[in-house]
Scaffold this motif. Structure first.
Motif, PDB file in Angstrom:
ATOM      1  N   GLU A   1      18.857  13.807  -0.184  1.00 44.59           N
ATOM      2  CA  GLU A   1      19.189  13.710   1.235  1.00 44.59           C
ATOM      3  C   GLU A   1      18.552  12.491   1.901  1.00 44.59           C
ATOM      4  OE1 GLU A   1      18.575  17.371   3.314  1.00 44.59           O
ATOM      5  OE2 GLU A   1      19.463  16.604   5.162  1.00 44.59           O
ATOM      6  N   ALA A   2      17.335  12.165   1.494  1.00 44.45           N
ATOM      7  CA  ALA A   2      16.642  11.022   2.112  1.00 44.45           C
ATOM      8  C   ALA A   2      17.407   9.721   1.878  1.00 44.45           C
ATOM      9  CB  ALA A   2      15.223  10.916   1.558  1.00 44.45           C
ATOM     10  N   GLU A   3      18.027   9.589   0.718  1.00 38.59           N
ATOM     11  CA  GLU A   3      18.773   8.358   0.424  1.00 38.59           C
ATOM     12  C   GLU A   3      20.054   8.288   1.239  1.00 38.59           C
ATOM     13  OE1 GLU A   3      19.259   6.994  -3.590  1.00 38.59           O
ATOM     14  OE2 GLU A   3      17.440   8.057  -4.208  1.00 38.59           O
ATOM     15  N   ILE A   4      20.689   9.420   1.415  1.00 43.25           N
ATOM     16  CA  ILE A   4      21.907   9.447   2.229  1.00 43.25           C
ATOM     17  C   ILE A   4      21.560   9.184   3.694  1.00 43.25           C
ATOM     18  CG2 ILE A   4      23.820  10.888   3.015  1.00 43.25           C
ATOM     19  CD1 ILE A   4      23.833  12.133   0.229  1.00 43.25           C
ATOM     20  N   THR A   5      20.456   9.729   4.154  1.00 48.52           N
ATOM     21  CA  THR A   5      20.011   9.468   5.531  1.00 48.52           C
ATOM     22  C   THR A   5      19.820   7.971   5.743  1.00 48.52           C
ATOM     23  OG1 THR A   5      18.957  11.622   5.658  1.00 48.52           O
ATOM     24  CG2 THR A   5      18.225   9.980   7.241  1.00 48.52           C
ATOM     25  N   LYS A   6      19.235   7.296   4.766  1.00 47.22           N
ATOM     26  CA  LYS A   6      19.046   5.842   4.859  1.00 47.22           C
ATOM     27  C   LYS A   6      20.399   5.132   5.037  1.00 47.22           C
ATOM     28  CE  LYS A   6      15.231   4.970   1.944  1.00 47.22           C
ATOM     29  NZ  LYS A   6      14.780   4.460   0.646  1.00 47.22           N
TER      30      LYS A   6
ATOM     31  N   HIS B   1      25.732  11.424  15.030  1.00 55.23           N
ATOM     32  CA  HIS B   1      26.492  12.616  14.657  1.00 55.23           C
ATOM     33  C   HIS B   1      26.063  13.267  13.343  1.00 55.23           C
ATOM     34  CE1 HIS B   1      30.252  11.893  17.390  1.00 55.23           C
ATOM     35  NE2 HIS B   1      29.106  11.685  18.017  1.00 55.23           N
ATOM     36  N   PHE B   2      25.385  12.536  12.484  1.00 56.81           N
ATOM     37  CA  PHE B   2      25.233  13.063  11.121  1.00 56.81           C
ATOM     38  C   PHE B   2      24.330  14.296  11.021  1.00 56.81           C
ATOM     39  CE2 PHE B   2      21.864   9.763  10.959  1.00 56.81           C
ATOM     40  CZ  PHE B   2      20.821  10.463  10.388  1.00 56.81           C
TER      41      PHE B   2
ATOM     42  N   LEU C   1      32.457  11.199   2.221  1.00 55.64           N
ATOM     43  CA  LEU C   1      31.945  11.984   1.092  1.00 55.64           C
ATOM     44  C   LEU C   1      31.047  11.106   0.225  1.00 55.64           C
ATOM     45  CD1 LEU C   1      32.153  14.674  -0.597  1.00 55.64           C
ATOM     46  CD2 LEU C   1      34.021  13.539  -1.850  1.00 55.64           C
ATOM     47  N   PHE C   2      29.864  11.632  -0.069  1.00 52.25           N
ATOM     48  CA  PHE C   2      28.878  10.868  -0.831  1.00 52.25           C
ATOM     49  C   PHE C   2      28.650  11.449  -2.219  1.00 52.25           C
ATOM     50  CE2 PHE C   2      27.809   9.728   3.510  1.00 52.25           C
ATOM     51  CZ  PHE C   2      27.453   8.395   3.413  1.00 52.25           C
ATOM     52  N   ALA C   3      28.155  10.608  -3.089  1.00 51.88           N
ATOM     53  CA  ALA C   3      27.655  11.058  -4.388  1.00 51.88           C
ATOM     54  C   ALA C   3      26.492  12.024  -4.134  1.00 51.88           C
ATOM     55  CB  ALA C   3      27.194   9.857  -5.209  1.00 51.88           C
TER      56      ALA C   3
ATOM     57  N   ASP D   1      21.800   3.107   8.401  1.00 49.89           N
ATOM     58  CA  ASP D   1      22.353   1.746   8.330  1.00 49.89           C
ATOM     59  C   ASP D   1      23.772   1.725   8.917  1.00 49.89           C
ATOM     60  OD1 ASP D   1      22.506  -1.010   7.537  1.00 49.89           O
ATOM     61  OD2 ASP D   1      23.836  -0.346   5.919  1.00 49.89           O
ATOM     62  N   ALA D   2      24.568   2.743   8.586  1.00 50.69           N
ATOM     63  CA  ALA D   2      25.952   2.800   9.072  1.00 50.69           C
ATOM     64  C   ALA D   2      26.016   2.805  10.597  1.00 50.69           C
ATOM     65  CB  ALA D   2      26.637   4.059   8.516  1.00 50.69           C
ATOM     66  N   MET D   3      25.049   3.452  11.248  1.00 47.42           N
ATOM     67  CA  MET D   3      25.025   3.556  12.712  1.00 47.42           C
ATOM     68  C   MET D   3      25.019   2.193  13.396  1.00 47.42           C
ATOM     69  SD  MET D   3      22.339   6.704  13.348  1.00 47.42           S
ATOM     70  CE  MET D   3      21.996   6.197  15.014  1.00 47.42           C
ATOM     71  N   LYS D   4      24.500   1.195  12.699  1.00 44.74           N
ATOM     72  CA  LYS D   4      24.376  -0.150  13.288  1.00 44.74           C
ATOM     73  C   LYS D   4      25.671  -0.946  13.180  1.00 44.74           C
ATOM     74  CE  LYS D   4      20.785  -0.919  10.571  1.00 44.74           C
ATOM     75  NZ  LYS D   4      19.682  -1.588   9.872  1.00 44.74           N
TER      76      LYS D   4
END
Ligand code: CO
Length: 153
Positions: free
Chosen positions: A82-87, A142-143, A76-78, A91-94
């Motif tokens: 959307e573009a910032e969450i995608t970033k 998955h996102f 769960l994000f703040a 990063d998380a994928m790595k």
């Protein structure tokens, strides 16, 4: 500001920085059951909470595939653009094996990464501010499909 709102705000602040110790007079969290399957789907795209409500979200992976192939978590994000969450998700994928972004300051709550047959519960306090808070699975690839919103109202 009412005492109740102040308390909710204090709990929220604590919840973001560290898990507050449970006390005997704390409200019992409301349980929300969410499942994820081998077809990369969450069972619910929209969850709702009252401002400052205490929630116990239980994610169950109802599939059979191992977490290295079909891992699922609930993050769960703040309420960021959307573009910032995608970033953050890119990063998380790595970051195997848990797939967390290096910057976790915008993550409000998350479960562990699960494989088929596993479950995990996260207890958190919903944001005090009404709005739509996005959630995702951060496993690589998955996102785009595994997403939804926690609506606080
Ligand atoms: Co997933």
């Amino acid at each position: 500001m009412k005492l109740r709102s102040l308390l909710a705000l204090a709990l929220l602040t604590l919840g973001v920085t560290a898990a507050p110790a449970l006390r005997a007079d704390d409200p019992v969290p409301r349980e929300i059951a969410l499942t994820a399957n081998d077809a990369m789907q969450f069972s619910l795209a929209e969850l709702t909470a009252a401002p400052g409500e205490k929630i116990a979200l239980k994610l169950t992976h109802v599939g059979k595939l191992p977490k290295t192939a079909m891992g699922h978590n609930w993050m769960l994000f703040a309420a960021l653009p959307e573009a910032e969450i995608t970033k953050l998700l890119m990063d998380a994928m790595k970051n195997a094996p848990d797939y967390l972004p290096a910057d976790r300051s915008s993550i409000l709550a998350r479960t562990k990464l699960l494989g088929g047959g596993e479950s995990d519960t996260v207890v958190f306090t919903a944001p005090a501010k009404p709005g739509a808070y996005p959630f995702y699975c951060s496993f690589p690839g998955h996102f785009a499909m595994m997403k939804g919103k926690l609506v606080v109202k």
